[in-house]
Write an enzyme that holds these catalytic residues in place. Structure first.
Site, PDB file in Angstrom:
ATOM      1  N   ASP A 286       0.862  -1.177   0.000  1.00 25.18           N
ATOM      2  CA  ASP A 286       0.000   0.000   0.000  1.00 25.18           C
ATOM      3  C   ASP A 286       0.904   1.234   0.000  1.00 25.18           C
ATOM      4  O   ASP A 286       2.129   1.143   0.183  1.00 25.18           O
ATOM      5  CB  ASP A 286      -0.956  -0.012   1.204  1.00 25.18           C
ATOM      6  CG  ASP A 286      -2.180   0.870   0.961  1.00 25.18           C
ATOM      7  OD1 ASP A 286      -2.153   1.703   0.030  1.00 25.18           O
ATOM      8  OD2 ASP A 286      -3.173   0.739   1.709  1.00 25.18           O
TER       9      ASP A 286
HETATM   10  C1  BGC Z   1      -5.098   3.197   0.412  1.00 22.98           C
HETATM   11  C2  BGC Z   1      -5.336   2.140  -0.653  1.00 22.98           C
HETATM   12  C3  BGC Z   1      -5.313   2.781  -2.017  1.00 22.98           C
HETATM   13  C4  BGC Z   1      -3.984   3.478  -2.210  1.00 22.98           C
HETATM   14  C5  BGC Z   1      -3.814   4.110  -3.574  1.00 22.98           C
HETATM   15  C6  BGC Z   1      -3.871   4.027   0.109  1.00 22.98           C
HETATM   16  O1  BGC Z   1      -3.737   5.078   0.995  1.00 22.98           O
HETATM   17  O2  BGC Z   1      -4.967   2.566   1.662  1.00 22.98           O
HETATM   18  O3  BGC Z   1      -6.557   1.499  -0.414  1.00 22.98           O
HETATM   19  O4  BGC Z   1      -5.525   1.797  -2.994  1.00 22.98           O
HETATM   20  O5  BGC Z   1      -3.874   4.494  -1.219  1.00 22.98           O
HETATM   21  O6  BGC Z   1      -4.630   5.199  -3.748  1.00 22.98           O
END
Ligand code: BGC
Length: 713
Positions: A286
């Site tokens: 993530d």
């Molecule tokens: C979130 C994810 C998301 C990613 C990209 C992160 O902060 O936890 O769920 O896919 O950002 O935007």
């Protein structure tokens, strides 16, 4: 004219052709051979480039240079920086036509509940208990996104969550393992379709691996203490099912699992995901989760963070750039080159499967014509209405056509903030408001006055309240999920003014509605329904659609009861599992939802009073539509192991069926329950089916059920 069209489309076709990568990979064996050839030509820097997923920022010259140098494998695109299809082709052109090996980029984006056509938030959609709705909405989203130039979505999120204080509960499919599993699988199938190379399919990245939904105290990104048992029983199963359904990627989570961060966890990433489940796609951290291993206190510097993550099994790093250090780590022998090669192979494999080498560009005209079509809007309207849950109705709904005067009020009556969190490429200006939906959809005989709640002459007041899209979602947690004081007052005042009060609730999470229960004559949960919000609300209020949604979370009476969920374990003194001021029951149980008709259950019967461990029990029940209109009912089957070697959930949802029943008719609903689905994890976490008696219930929600008992021999 005809010649012009022909040349135009020929030119469009030509510009879609790649410079490198011989067309026509023939099946999986062909793909692996092409990967072998590419890997043999790649420098260590280029390999590590494939493992880097920076965030796309418009006009970032340094990023474009790195792409040209072959040092970027994929891009994380964000809502605020979304490109046009033409801009996307230009970026891709740098990778394909200017980098040394011409490896195409992969563009990832959060297509969570729609791309241009926004559907209900995932928690809302799960209330439809309709996996086909999950598949269909994902397929529409995929067709819009892929044509636009998005190759992969960071979705579905199958983090089982039981805490409405946690803002991200809105992104999962509720508190139950089976629902997250079935909806997750349906979404993966919808996104990926039959063939990943299709111009209407995108890759699916299931997230967040794993246990992120545990969210201690409802605080986002808080550490979590998850036992091996709850990992195996509750948090892993939806992921396993999505991987087996073919999800091409898995995103690692921010939390830790019994002391080991999820983004550096060899047990979950290597042992479970890659070895036991034989996942052959790539894992993706993530956002910044690798560099944050330093904040977790398990890595002293960026190089150590990168080494821990890649060794544990995180193939690609999103946003942070610690993986650049891996060049040195490999050269100095701290990371094995085979670990890097395996990770690169996984990334290239998915790029080949997506057809990116053979078709790296998108057709800009097709992209624009594919967005927010009337057909896509129709899916949005239907699924939004199917997701709505009627919590209370003393007969005021559906609004009758001969009603003379009615008023519409509340902060969401004319508000377009109904798209929820993760709005993709959707725009609030495309949202149909409740006022617009009611104006267009009301019977000609009805007069609707907007914005006057307490007028004496108004017989029925529709009040649109709830929470805005900015009060739930990532890092948007609350200590108290009770409706705001001003909204409670609004409902009470309308009632005091003599109106019959219909509350339409727009919400991302379960809310505490106790303070309005005595004042609302009807309560309809609409969630954040997406672009067709107002039309879908009008369809339900006027009875063109008979509501059939059911809650996929238990709704508490008081925030202090959280976490409260139907499948908690039996305890030594259940009567004491309560508070002095509030009992141990939710306000609305899991699976609850009313209809404009009434369903009666009868004659619950089993194929046999006992089953062997290899056998299947058949369960039948008669459901009668005893009311005055046709309707759909969600029939739910639960079990409980009476005496086992370890404590068991009080009830576990094992199956459900959504059935249409015409008024006055009875249908027999049949379930097949294989005995191996009754398996538990014994004291050593081995899966076993233990003999003994089981309770079995079938009914309309997790509370109101017919009961019987059977035996496993
Ligand atoms: C979130 C994810 C998301 C990613 C990209 C992160 O902060 O936890 O769920 O896919 O950002 O935007």
């Amino acid at each position: 004219m005809r010649i012009g069209i022909y040349i135009g489309s020929l030119a469009a076709c030509l510009c879609l052709l790649p410079r490198t990568g011989a067309a026509g990979s023939t099946g999986e064996a062909g793909i692996e051979k092409r990967i072998d050839k590419l890997l043999a030509r790649m420098t260590l820097e280029e390999k590590i480039g494939q493992l880097s997923q920076p965030v796309y920022v418009r006009d970032d010259q340094e990023l474009l240079t790195r792409i040209e140098q072959g040092l970027v494998g994929s891009l994380c695109v964000t809502e605020s920086q979304i490109f046009t299809p033409a801009q996307r082709n230009e970026i891709q052109r740098i990778a394909v036509e200017k980098s040394r090996l011409g490896i195409p980029l992969l563009f990832g984006f959060d297509v969570v509940h729609g791309f241009s056509t926004i559907f209900p938030t995932p928690l809302g959609l799960s209330a439809s208990w309709d996996e086909e709705a999950a598949r269909e909405t994902a397929a529409v989203a995929a067709s819009e996104a892929r044509s636009y130039g998005i190759d992969m979505t960071f979705s579905p999120m199958v983090d089982v969550s039981r805490d409405p204080r946690w803002g991200r509960i809105s992104e999962c499919y509720g508190e139950d393992v089976l629902l997250n599993t079935r909806f997750g699988v349906a979404a993966v199938r919808g996104y990926q379709g039959e063939n990943l190379t299709s111009p209407t399919s995108i890759g699916s990245c299931v997230k967040h691996f794993v246990g992120y939904g545990m969210s201690l105290g409802g605080r986002d990104k808080q550490f979590t203490e998850i036992s091996r048992r709850s990992l195996l029983e509750t948090y892993l199963p939806p992921f396993e099912a999505c991987v087996r359904a073919g999800a091409v990627s898995v995103m690692t989570a921010f939390n830790d699992i019994a002391g080991i961060p999820a983004s550096a966890n060899p047990f979950t990433l290597r042992t479970m995901l890659k070895e036991r489940w034989r996942f052959d796609g790539f894992t993706l951290s993530d956002w910044d989760a690798v560099v944050e291993l330093m904040n977790h206190g398990v890595a002293g510097d960026e190089a150590a963070a990168a080494e821990r993550a890649v060794t544990a099994g995180v193939d690609v790093e999103m946003r942070s750039a610690t993986y650049r250090n891996l060049v040195r780590s490999v050269k100095e022998g701290r990371v094995n080159i085979r670990t890097i090669d395996d990770a690169v192979r996984r990334v290239l494999r998915i790029k080949f499967r997506l057809g990116l080498f053979d078709r790296p560009y998108v057709d800009e005209a097709v992209a624009m014509a594919s967005q927010l079509t009337p057909e896509h809007r129709a899916v949005a309207r239907r699924t939004a209405a199917e997701s709505m849950v009627l919590l209370k109705n003393n007969g005021v709904l559906p609004l009758s056509p001969d009603m003379k005067l009615s008023s519409l009020t509340g902060p969401f009556a004319s508000n377009r903030d109904l798209l929820g969190w993760w709005t993709g490429h959707g725009r609030q200006s495309d949202v149909v408001t409740v006022a617009e939906g009611i104006r267009q959809g009301k019977p000609a005989s009805m007069t609707v006055v907007e914005g006057s709640a307490a007028r004496q002459s108004v017989r029925t007041t529709v009040i649109c309240i709830g929470e805005s899209g900015a009060t739930f979602g990532e890092s948007h947690n609350l200590t108290d999920v009770t409706l705001s004081r001003s909204q409670i007052e609004m409902v009470r005042e309308a009632k005091a003014g003599g109106s019959r009060v219909v509350v339409v609730l727009f919400n991302g999470r379960p809310l505490v509605l106790t303070p309005i229960m005595d004042y609302a004559d009807a309560i309809l949960v609409a969630w954040h329904p997406g672009v067709e919000a107002g039309n879908a609300v009008a369809d339900v209020l006027f009875g063109r659609v008979n509501p059939c949604g059911k809650l996929t979370s238990s709704w508490p009476k008081d925030s202090g009861q959280i976490p409260i969920y139907y499948s908690d374990r039996t305890s030594g003194r259940p009567r004491e599992n309560r508070y002095l001021n509030v009992d141990g029951q939710p306000l609305f149980p899991f699976g609850f939802g009313l209809s404009y008709t009434q369903f009666r259950y009868g004659d619950l019967r089993l194929s046999s009073p006992s089953v062997g461990p290899q056998e299947t029990l058949t369960v039948r029940v008669d459901v009668t539509n005893a009311g005055t209109c046709d309707g759909k009912e969600i029939v739910q089957l639960y079990v409980h192991d009476r005496v086992a070697s370890v404590t068991r959930p009080r009830k576990q949802l094992k199956d459900f069926k959504k059935v249409f029943i015409p008024k006055g008719k009875t249908v027999t609903v049949e379930f097949r329950l294989p005995a191996d689905e009754l398996a538990l994890l014994d004291a050593d976490c081995r899966q076993v089916v233990e003999p003994g008696e089981f309770d079995l219930w079938v009914g309309t929600n997790s509370h109101d059920l017919l009961h019987t008992v059977f035996e496993v021999k």
